[in-house]
Motif scaffolding. Structure first.
Motif, PDB file in Angstrom:
ATOM      1  N   GLY A   1     -12.839  26.169 -22.136  1.00  0.00           N
ATOM      2  CA  GLY A   1     -13.588  26.054 -20.893  1.00  0.00           C
ATOM      3  C   GLY A   1     -12.712  25.483 -19.803  1.00  0.00           C
ATOM      4  N   GLU A   2     -13.161  24.398 -19.182  1.00  0.00           N
ATOM      5  CA  GLU A   2     -12.364  23.749 -18.149  1.00  0.00           C
ATOM      6  C   GLU A   2     -11.270  22.860 -18.738  1.00  0.00           C
ATOM      7  N   LEU A   3     -11.420  22.482 -19.992  1.00  0.00           N
ATOM      8  CA  LEU A   3     -10.451  21.594 -20.614  1.00  0.00           C
ATOM      9  C   LEU A   3      -9.139  22.308 -20.899  1.00  0.00           C
ATOM     10  N   ARG A   4      -8.036  21.657 -20.534  1.00  0.00           N
ATOM     11  CA  ARG A   4      -6.707  22.167 -20.859  1.00  0.00           C
ATOM     12  C   ARG A   4      -6.056  21.202 -21.860  1.00  0.00           C
ATOM     13  N   GLU A   5      -5.543  21.746 -22.944  1.00  0.00           N
ATOM     14  CA  GLU A   5      -4.873  20.944 -23.956  1.00  0.00           C
ATOM     15  C   GLU A   5      -3.433  21.434 -24.118  1.00  0.00           C
ATOM     16  N   TYR A   6      -2.500  20.492 -24.095  1.00  0.00           N
ATOM     17  CA  TYR A   6      -1.091  20.850 -24.212  1.00  0.00           C
ATOM     18  C   TYR A   6      -0.427  19.994 -25.286  1.00  0.00           C
ATOM     19  N   TRP A   7       0.554  20.574 -25.943  1.00  0.00           N
ATOM     20  CA  TRP A   7       1.424  19.855 -26.858  1.00  0.00           C
ATOM     21  C   TRP A   7       2.801  19.748 -26.201  1.00  0.00           C
TER      22      TRP A   7
ATOM     23  N   ILE B   1      -3.758  10.669 -34.054  1.00  0.00           N
ATOM     24  CA  ILE B   1      -3.595   9.596 -33.062  1.00  0.00           C
ATOM     25  C   ILE B   1      -2.460   9.896 -32.091  1.00  0.00           C
ATOM     26  N   ASP B   2      -1.750  10.997 -32.333  1.00  0.00           N
ATOM     27  CA  ASP B   2      -0.606  11.337 -31.478  1.00  0.00           C
ATOM     28  C   ASP B   2      -1.107  11.995 -30.192  1.00  0.00           C
ATOM     29  N   ILE B   3      -1.803  11.202 -29.395  1.00  0.00           N
ATOM     30  CA  ILE B   3      -2.368  11.656 -28.118  1.00  0.00           C
ATOM     31  C   ILE B   3      -1.701  10.868 -26.997  1.00  0.00           C
ATOM     32  N   VAL B   4      -1.049  11.576 -26.113  1.00  0.00           N
ATOM     33  CA  VAL B   4      -0.312  10.950 -25.020  1.00  0.00           C
ATOM     34  C   VAL B   4      -1.224  10.653 -23.839  1.00  0.00           C
ATOM     35  N   LEU B   5      -2.058  11.613 -23.472  1.00  0.00           N
ATOM     36  CA  LEU B   5      -2.993  11.450 -22.357  1.00  0.00           C
ATOM     37  C   LEU B   5      -4.311  12.134 -22.694  1.00  0.00           C
ATOM     38  N   LYS B   6      -5.402  11.574 -22.216  1.00  0.00           N
ATOM     39  CA  LYS B   6      -6.719  12.165 -22.448  1.00  0.00           C
ATOM     40  C   LYS B   6      -7.544  12.034 -21.174  1.00  0.00           C
ATOM     41  N   ASP B   7      -8.298  13.086 -20.851  1.00  0.00           N
ATOM     42  CA  ASP B   7      -9.099  13.107 -19.622  1.00  0.00           C
ATOM     43  C   ASP B   7      -8.231  12.819 -18.400  1.00  0.00           C
ATOM     44  N   TYR B   8      -7.075  13.435 -18.383  1.00  0.00           N
ATOM     45  CA  TYR B   8      -6.103  13.249 -17.302  1.00  0.00           C
ATOM     46  C   TYR B   8      -6.077  14.513 -16.459  1.00  0.00           C
ATOM     47  N   GLN B   9      -6.036  14.358 -15.154  1.00  0.00           N
ATOM     48  CA  GLN B   9      -6.064  15.513 -14.274  1.00  0.00           C
ATOM     49  C   GLN B   9      -4.661  16.079 -14.058  1.00  0.00           C
TER      50      GLN B   9
ATOM     51  N   VAL C   1      11.391  12.930 -19.499  1.00  0.00           N
ATOM     52  CA  VAL C   1      11.066  14.327 -19.211  1.00  0.00           C
ATOM     53  C   VAL C   1      10.802  15.038 -20.538  1.00  0.00           C
ATOM     54  N   SER C   2       9.637  15.681 -20.661  1.00  0.00           N
ATOM     55  CA  SER C   2       9.253  16.307 -21.926  1.00  0.00           C
ATOM     56  C   SER C   2       8.725  17.715 -21.682  1.00  0.00           C
ATOM     57  N   ARG C   3       8.992  18.600 -22.639  1.00  0.00           N
ATOM     58  CA  ARG C   3       8.669  20.018 -22.489  1.00  0.00           C
ATOM     59  C   ARG C   3       7.330  20.365 -23.133  1.00  0.00           C
ATOM     60  N   VAL C   4       6.575  21.231 -22.490  1.00  0.00           N
ATOM     61  CA  VAL C   4       5.328  21.750 -23.059  1.00  0.00           C
ATOM     62  C   VAL C   4       5.675  22.790 -24.118  1.00  0.00           C
ATOM     63  N   ILE C   5       5.211  22.561 -25.344  1.00  0.00           N
ATOM     64  CA  ILE C   5       5.526  23.487 -26.442  1.00  0.00           C
ATOM     65  C   ILE C   5       4.296  24.230 -26.962  1.00  0.00           C
ATOM     66  N   GLY C   6       3.108  23.842 -26.470  1.00  0.00           N
ATOM     67  CA  GLY C   6       1.900  24.522 -26.919  1.00  0.00           C
ATOM     68  C   GLY C   6       0.767  24.342 -25.934  1.00  0.00           C
ATOM     69  N   LYS C   7      -0.224  25.235 -26.019  1.00  0.00           N
ATOM     70  CA  LYS C   7      -1.326  25.203 -25.057  1.00  0.00           C
ATOM     71  C   LYS C   7      -2.601  25.722 -25.713  1.00  0.00           C
ATOM     72  N   ARG C   8      -3.743  25.143 -25.290  1.00  0.00           N
ATOM     73  CA  ARG C   8      -5.049  25.652 -25.703  1.00  0.00           C
ATOM     74  C   ARG C   8      -6.021  25.438 -24.553  1.00  0.00           C
TER      75      ARG C   8
ATOM     76  N   GLN D   1       1.992  25.983 -18.311  1.00  0.00           N
ATOM     77  CA  GLN D   1       2.286  27.020 -19.291  1.00  0.00           C
ATOM     78  C   GLN D   1       3.313  26.485 -20.284  1.00  0.00           C
ATOM     79  N   VAL D   2       3.392  27.129 -21.425  1.00  0.00           N
ATOM     80  CA  VAL D   2       4.416  26.772 -22.400  1.00  0.00           C
ATOM     81  C   VAL D   2       5.797  26.873 -21.743  1.00  0.00           C
ATOM     82  N   ASN D   3       6.636  25.878 -22.018  1.00  0.00           N
ATOM     83  CA  ASN D   3       7.994  25.728 -21.484  1.00  0.00           C
ATOM     84  C   ASN D   3       8.048  25.077 -20.105  1.00  0.00           C
ATOM     85  N   ASP D   4       6.886  24.721 -19.532  1.00  0.00           N
ATOM     86  CA  ASP D   4       6.902  23.862 -18.353  1.00  0.00           C
ATOM     87  C   ASP D   4       7.311  22.448 -18.783  1.00  0.00           C
TER      88      ASP D   4
END
Length: 422
Positions: free
Chosen positions: A315-321, A370-378, A305-312, A383-386
């Motif tokens: 357009g349609e693309l969602r990027e999370y840290w 290279i620290d990419i966990v998932l890419k092109d994943y639906q 279980v991991s927490r969302v700490i960032g978001k960008r 939101q941050v803290n989810d």
């Protein structure tokens, strides 16, 4: 949330129905809270309660389902009734897991002094350890001698020299090379004697007065073809015969290695192993067959279980840290060629309730690209803290995490649960 604590039984009916006794009092488990998972109180409810209890938690965490471990051991005993499992500690060194497996009857494959120390710290006998690293430092061989670990693997004459000098009472298993073409991790690149090297290796041990008590192999990990087990067992038999021809002490141990999964491939592997042992060792009285399963016992037993700490948003693309990544507990992407999946934890106070999904990239916390966990994943909008929940995250995860970039990103806490199994 029904919980069970050793020595202080709560939810008594749940405890009885889950048959927790052998694990509940095990070293590494005893005294810890174990949450009983039921249809009414499932994994999501447990995760929610953990987060609610520690709202400021700033690290990822895992949940170990001991019910899964028990079911996997039951399945192993059913499929491989004559093969003693030596759990490969390298796969996941969690002490609760190791203690539970010991209580269920497993022995252990250790590859280093540190792994041996973990097992021994739980009160497990050194007789239940095979030092399954064909190349060991002299200091570690001396340590094995002092603590009574007296079974190890080798694949070179130089290893014989070290063992003869520092632990002459140690019995050896000759590791032979036999790779499956389908394996993602072909261990023969690094370990295993070639057929033409076997005579010299047997004679070297005999000359040094070190007993070679058997043969080991490993067909490879991650997608290894179980059909290769038949050929490997046949190759091992030829080594047994060669040792007998040289007048050496009668071999008694066959180590068929690891590479097992809990999927349908296990049935194929079990069939091949049984048939090959009958065909090639059917008349070998007193044969002891062992194996070194790792991912088999761990992969499906752990949830990350991991927490969302960032978001960008672009357009349609969602990027999370998130607060874990490939340098932490999700290192299995790099080191184990894992394909992972995740889903948002849906809590009342979380915002990810939109049914619409978006193309998503999930980054780990470090600054490395290279620290990419998932890419092109639906995924739905987060939101941050989810929180994101990753199932099947027990194999080569916490064991290979680092503190790169100053981030202590690997799992700090492992919570225990026990699900009802069919």
């Amino acid at each position: 949330m029904p919980s069970l604590v050793s020595g202080e039984i709560q939810a008594k009916d749940a405890a009885e129905s889950l048959s927790l006794n052998p694990i509940f009092s095990a070293s590494g488990v005893k005294g810890k809270r174990v949450t009983a998972l039921t249809k009414e109180c499932d994994m999501s409810h447990l995760i929610e309660s953990i987060i609610a209890d520690k709202p400021d938690m700033d690290s990822s965490f895992s949940v170990l389902d001991l019910g899964v471990v028990m079911e996997l051991m039951d399945k192993w005993v059913t499929k491989f009734p004559t093969v003693q499992p030596f759990y490969a500690v390298k796969c996941n060194p969690d002490i609760s897991l190791i203690g539970a497996l010991a209580a269920l009857g497993s022995s252990f494959d250790c590859a280093s002094k540190a792994e041996i120390q973990i097992v021994l710290s739980l009160g497990i006998s050194p007789d239940r350890i095979v030092y399954a690293n064909p190349c060991k430092s002299e200091s570690d061989i001396k340590y094995a001698a002092t603590v009574g670990v007296n079974l190890a693997t080798y694949d070179s004459v130089y290893e014989v020299d070290k063992v003869q000098k520092w632990h002459p009472k140690c019995e050896l298993l000759l590791r032979i090379k036999y790779d499956s073409e389908g394996a993602l991790a072909s261990l023969g690149v690094k370990y295993g004697a070639l057929p033409e090297e076997v005579p010299e290796l047997l004679k070297a041990a005999e000359a040094a007065g070190v007993n070679v008590t058997g043969v080991s192999f490993h067909i490879g990990s991650g997608g290894a073809d179980p059909l290769a087990l038949s050929g490997a067992i046949e190759a091992a038999k030829s080594v047994f015969e060669m040792a007998s021809h040289f007048g050496m002490s009668r071999m008694s141990i066959l180590d068929i290695g690891g590479g097992f999964t809990c999927g349908p491939e296990l049935d194929v592997a079990a069939t091949k192993v049984k048939a090959a042992i009958l065909a090639h060792f059917g008349d070998h009285q007193g044969l002891v067959v062992i194996a070194e399963p790792g991912r088999y016992f761990t992969e499906t037993a752990f949830t990350l279980v991991s927490r969302v700490i960032g978001k960008r948003v672009r357009g349609e693309l969602r990027e999370y840290w998130i607060n874990d990544g490939v340098y932490g507990s999700i290192s299995n992407i790099i080191y184990d060629h894992a394909t992972i999946r995740c889903a948002p934890l849906r809590q009342k106070n979380l915002t990810c309730v939109d049914a619409k999904t978006y193309p998503t990239t999930v980054f780990g916390p470090t600054c490395d690209c290279i620290d990419i966990v998932l890419k092109d994943y639906q995924l739905p909008e987060l939101q941050v803290n989810d929180w994101l929940v990753f199932p099947n995250m027990g194999a080569y995860t916490i064991s290979s995490g680092t503190n790169f970039n100053g981030f202590t990103s690997a799992v700090k806490h492992v919570y225990l649960a026990c699900s009802e199994q069919s």
